[in-house]
Design a protein around this motif. Sequence first.
Motif, short mmCIF file in Angstrom:
data_model
loop_
_atom_site.label_atom_id
_atom_site.label_comp_id
_atom_site.label_asym_id
_atom_site.label_seq_id
_atom_site.Cartn_x
_atom_site.Cartn_y
_atom_site.Cartn_z
N SER A 479 15.55 -14.95 33.86
CA SER A 479 15.00 -15.49 32.61
C SER A 479 15.20 -14.47 31.50
CB SER A 479 13.52 -15.81 32.76
OG SER A 479 12.96 -16.13 31.50
N VAL A 480 15.63 -14.96 30.33
CA VAL A 480 15.79 -14.08 29.19
C VAL A 480 14.46 -13.47 28.77
CG1 VAL A 480 15.49 -15.91 27.47
CG2 VAL A 480 16.84 -13.89 26.89
N PHE A 481 13.35 -14.19 29.03
CA PHE A 481 12.04 -13.70 28.63
C PHE A 481 11.55 -12.57 29.55
CE2 PHE A 481 12.30 -18.18 27.35
CZ PHE A 481 12.19 -18.02 25.98
N ASP A 482 12.08 -12.52 30.79
CA ASP A 482 11.76 -11.41 31.69
C ASP A 482 12.68 -10.21 31.43
OD1 ASP A 482 9.76 -12.89 32.86
OD2 ASP A 482 11.10 -13.69 34.42
N LEU A 483 13.98 -10.50 31.23
CA LEU A 483 14.95 -9.42 31.07
C LEU A 483 14.71 -8.63 29.78
CD1 LEU A 483 17.48 -8.06 32.26
CD2 LEU A 483 18.86 -9.72 30.98
N TYR A 484 14.31 -9.33 28.72
CA TYR A 484 14.15 -8.66 27.42
C TYR A 484 12.69 -8.72 26.94
CZ TYR A 484 19.23 -8.53 27.13
OH TYR A 484 20.55 -8.28 27.37
N ARG A 485 11.75 -8.54 27.88
CA ARG A 485 10.34 -8.60 27.49
C ARG A 485 9.98 -7.46 26.53
NH1 ARG A 485 9.76 -7.12 33.01
NH2 ARG A 485 9.14 -9.26 33.45
N GLY A 486 10.73 -6.37 26.54
CA GLY A 486 10.46 -5.25 25.62
C GLY A 486 11.24 -5.33 24.32
N GLU A 487 11.96 -6.45 24.08
CA GLU A 487 12.74 -6.61 22.84
C GLU A 487 12.24 -7.86 22.11
OE1 GLU A 487 14.74 -4.38 21.96
OE2 GLU A 487 15.28 -3.31 23.81
N PRO A 488 11.18 -7.73 21.31
CA PRO A 488 10.59 -8.91 20.65
C PRO A 488 11.56 -9.65 19.74
CG PRO A 488 9.72 -6.86 19.73
CD PRO A 488 10.48 -6.49 20.94
N THR A 489 12.51 -8.94 19.15
CA THR A 489 13.46 -9.60 18.24
C THR A 489 14.34 -10.59 19.00
OG1 THR A 489 13.51 -7.64 16.82
CG2 THR A 489 15.29 -9.23 16.56
N ILE A 490 14.86 -10.15 20.15
CA ILE A 490 15.71 -11.04 20.95
C ILE A 490 14.91 -12.24 21.45
CG2 ILE A 490 17.03 -11.19 23.09
CD1 ILE A 490 18.01 -8.42 22.66
N LEU A 491 13.65 -12.03 21.86
CA LEU A 491 12.83 -13.14 22.35
C LEU A 491 12.58 -14.16 21.25
CD1 LEU A 491 10.23 -11.21 24.57
CD2 LEU A 491 12.37 -12.31 25.25
N ALA A 492 12.33 -13.68 20.03
CA ALA A 492 12.11 -14.60 18.91
C ALA A 492 13.36 -15.42 18.63
CB ALA A 492 11.68 -13.82 17.68
N HIS A 493 14.52 -14.78 18.67
CA HIS A 493 15.76 -15.50 18.41
C HIS A 493 16.07 -16.49 19.53
CE1 HIS A 493 17.29 -12.00 15.66
NE2 HIS A 493 16.35 -12.75 15.09
N ALA A 494 15.76 -16.14 20.78
CA ALA A 494 16.00 -17.06 21.89
C ALA A 494 15.14 -18.32 21.74
CB ALA A 494 15.71 -16.36 23.20
N ARG A 495 13.89 -18.15 21.31
CA ARG A 495 13.02 -19.34 21.12
C ARG A 495 13.57 -20.24 20.02
NH1 ARG A 495 9.08 -15.13 21.69
NH2 ARG A 495 8.01 -15.27 23.73
N ARG A 496 14.06 -19.65 18.91
CA ARG A 496 14.64 -20.46 17.83
C ARG A 496 15.86 -21.24 18.33
NH1 ARG A 496 16.00 -16.63 12.93
NH2 ARG A 496 17.04 -18.57 12.25
N ALA A 497 16.73 -20.56 19.11
CA ALA A 497 17.94 -21.22 19.61
C ALA A 497 17.61 -22.33 20.59
CB ALA A 497 18.86 -20.18 20.25
N LEU A 498 16.64 -22.09 21.47
CA LEU A 498 16.28 -23.12 22.45
C LEU A 498 15.58 -24.30 21.79
CD1 LEU A 498 15.05 -20.84 25.39
CD2 LEU A 498 17.17 -22.19 25.27
N ALA A 499 15.07 -24.07 20.57
CA ALA A 499 14.46 -25.18 19.82
C ALA A 499 15.51 -26.04 19.11
CB ALA A 499 13.46 -24.63 18.80
N GLY A 500 16.80 -25.65 19.21
CA GLY A 500 17.87 -26.48 18.64
C GLY A 500 18.46 -25.96 17.35
N GLU A 501 18.16 -24.69 16.96
CA GLU A 501 18.66 -24.16 15.69
C GLU A 501 19.93 -23.34 15.93
OE1 GLU A 501 17.14 -21.20 12.06
OE2 GLU A 501 15.75 -21.81 13.66
N GLU A 502 20.90 -23.50 15.05
CA GLU A 502 22.12 -22.70 15.08
C GLU A 502 22.06 -21.67 13.96
OE1 GLU A 502 27.01 -23.06 14.73
OE2 GLU A 502 25.76 -24.87 14.67
N PHE A 503 22.32 -20.40 14.28
CA PHE A 503 22.19 -19.35 13.26
C PHE A 503 22.91 -18.09 13.73
CE2 PHE A 503 18.64 -19.04 16.16
CZ PHE A 503 18.49 -17.69 16.41
#
Length: 810
Positions: A479-503
């Motif tokens: 899980s990306v949320f386990d692998l990068y639990r110490g990188e809040p920026t990557i987790l925030a971007h992953a949530r945006r992408a999984l919500a259907g946003e392209e950026f």
Amino acid sequence: MDIDVRRVLDSLGDPLLALDRSARILHANAGMKELLGWSRLELLGRPLSQVIPGGVPGLTPERPAAPPPGRGWEPHRPLSRPPHRVSALRRDGRPREVEVRLSPWPGAEAEGVCILSFHALDAQQELERQLRLFRRLHLLDAALTQAFSHATDEEEAAYAVLRACGELEGWTLGTYWRLEPGAGVLMPLTLWTASPGLGDFASTTLGRTLTPPEGLPGQAWVRREPVWSRDVTRDGRFLRADVAARQGLHGGLFFPVLGGGSRVYGVVELFSRAPREEREPDEAVASSLGHHFGRFLDRLRLTERELTRDTAVRALWDADLLGLLISNAHGRLLDANTTLLRMLGYTRQDVREGRLSWRVLSPPRQRLALESALRRLRADGVLHSFEGELRRKDDSAAPVLLGSASLGNGRVMTFVLDLSDWKPQEATGPHEADARLHALIAHAPVVLFALDRDGLFTLSEGQGLEALGLKPGQVVGMSVFDLYRGEPTILAHARRALAGEEFYAVESLSTGLVYETHWVPLKDPEGRQSGTLGLATDVTQREREAHWRAQLFTEAEEARAEAERAVRLRDEFLSVASHELKTPLTSLNLQLHVLLKRARQGGRPEDAETVERLEKARRQLQKLARMMDDLLDVSRVAEGRLRLELGEVELVQLVREVLERFQEEAQRSGTRLELAGEGPVVGRWDRSKLEQVVTNLVSNALKYGAGAPVEVRVRSSGAMALLEVTDHGIGIPPEDLGRIFGKFERAVPVRQYGGFGLGLYIVRQLVEALGGAVDAESTRGQGSTFHVALPLAGPETRLPPPAPTAGDLH
């Protein structure tokens, strides 16, 4: 005159005059007051020439017109002659065109009474003016339409415009200025003249450049509208007034060439020998010419683009790069290039006989996919490239890359790239294709990854994984949320992408690495969000270099601020030191004056030697005082405390007074001071500042003139005053001409000539404060000439800075 007649005339609304047999005015009704401003009492008894100086055709004072015999007086049918168009005189002295009709007054034949009726022609004159303007525009449009039909580029068209304006409108000379791409300056492209004697003005014009809004052409460029000048030699905005005056050019018209979309191609300037008198017609013609010329240049650019595009398409069609084909809406091939026919083994005869279509060229297993692609093409107008196969004439399959675009009218162009060299026949299966794709991604310096809807890695490939300490496929199933639990920026971007946003996003990891990632949503066949695809590129080095450049910029800004502070402290020190030194210098000067006076009054032999020594001391003291004054002036300029007291100044007299003060010093050095003044030259300047300019220039000429004559010339040219100071001394090296007006700049050794190097700096500052410009020309070993140009109207009308000399160019 009978009172009833007067009442009848007063009751009529038209302006009327009653005349006797000697053409004197017997009566004037109220309409004359409205028409020409004359009252009844002012005209009574006056000759008709007071109102119509040129007289009325057919009116003879001795024998006034009589009515035809046998016809009685009918008020509704006045007996009159045909109307005449004459020039009447208003009460204020201005002429006015009117139409008059002369009619004998029935019943007063014996008295010779005539009635003169007036009719204003303002509307008719305006109509005639419009007709004349229309005729001018029609002739110009016809001439330019014919000229543009033969012009192949902008220069030919511009020359045709200038020539038409000269031949049809009477202009003497014209220039077309075009903005130099990338330089931001107007440069003359072409020039036309009807007179061979204008070489000086033509060469001056062709050697100039203008930076908008500099000069009248620059103002026309900025305003996007015509600029009219009755007499350019008296127009402070015109930068070539002196040479125009010498060549006899006066009237001027400057208008922009306007294309579509607010585009300005250039500026046309026209000059006439005589001053211009009618502004509105000139500006109307200029606006029409500017738009006509601009529309032609629009068409020329469009034609050039179309020719370039057609040439490019034809070159691509004939090149041995891509297979190209054109088909109709039903999939039948209408045309194909040689590359495609050779690729698939068909002939031109197969195309002409209609044997080829998408159904013939597509393998059976791809026909459904092809039909779907064609539907998307009809809906979107374009079909993005995709890999597929086409069937050769021998039934073998050719791996190709396809892409299509609609040409309109149901026609489609398709490009075909042969992938046979990249896809051998024995490696066309699904496993081999996956292996090639995997090898391609594994050697790319990126990280390609995919997440499912829950954030689990389903793909992790790319050479960029090495920097993260990972191997391809190592994190698949995590899980990306386990692998990068110490990188809040990557987790925030992953949530945006999984919500259907392209950026796009830049992500800084705690390890110091920086990645630029493109997040793309993935959807299942039903269109629902199924995960996200990401492509990350390592931009660590780029970000470090950007940070380093920002740090260097900050350090440079700090160094610049420190340097400015040091210069400011230096100027403050010079100001304080100059003020403090002025007091003891003034006291010392008074003491020397007293001692010199006593020594001159003494009769002893040793007093003569004392006088000589005191004279030398006083000259050195005056030199030191001038140096202190220079330092004070520099400090005032640096602190912005230079104040002008403007008034009327006669320049020739001022220069004469300055030269008289230098006579003693000139005699000691054996220098002859000469003044050539075309006076009087009167302008609105600050007398003390202008006197200091002349003093510094003359002092400079005496210092470096080596005992040769110093010549000072003063004259006026148009709206400017010109001052020239010439010496015949050591001259200035060409490499130093560009810097001698700088602060503390010198072109000679300090030990040999002394001084601070501030005299010419102060001259430039004072001349520019007075709205003028100063420059110098010199030949080494033959002397120098300093030119000063000042607007007679004062500093409100500023001159542009002089053109850069060779020393200014780096």
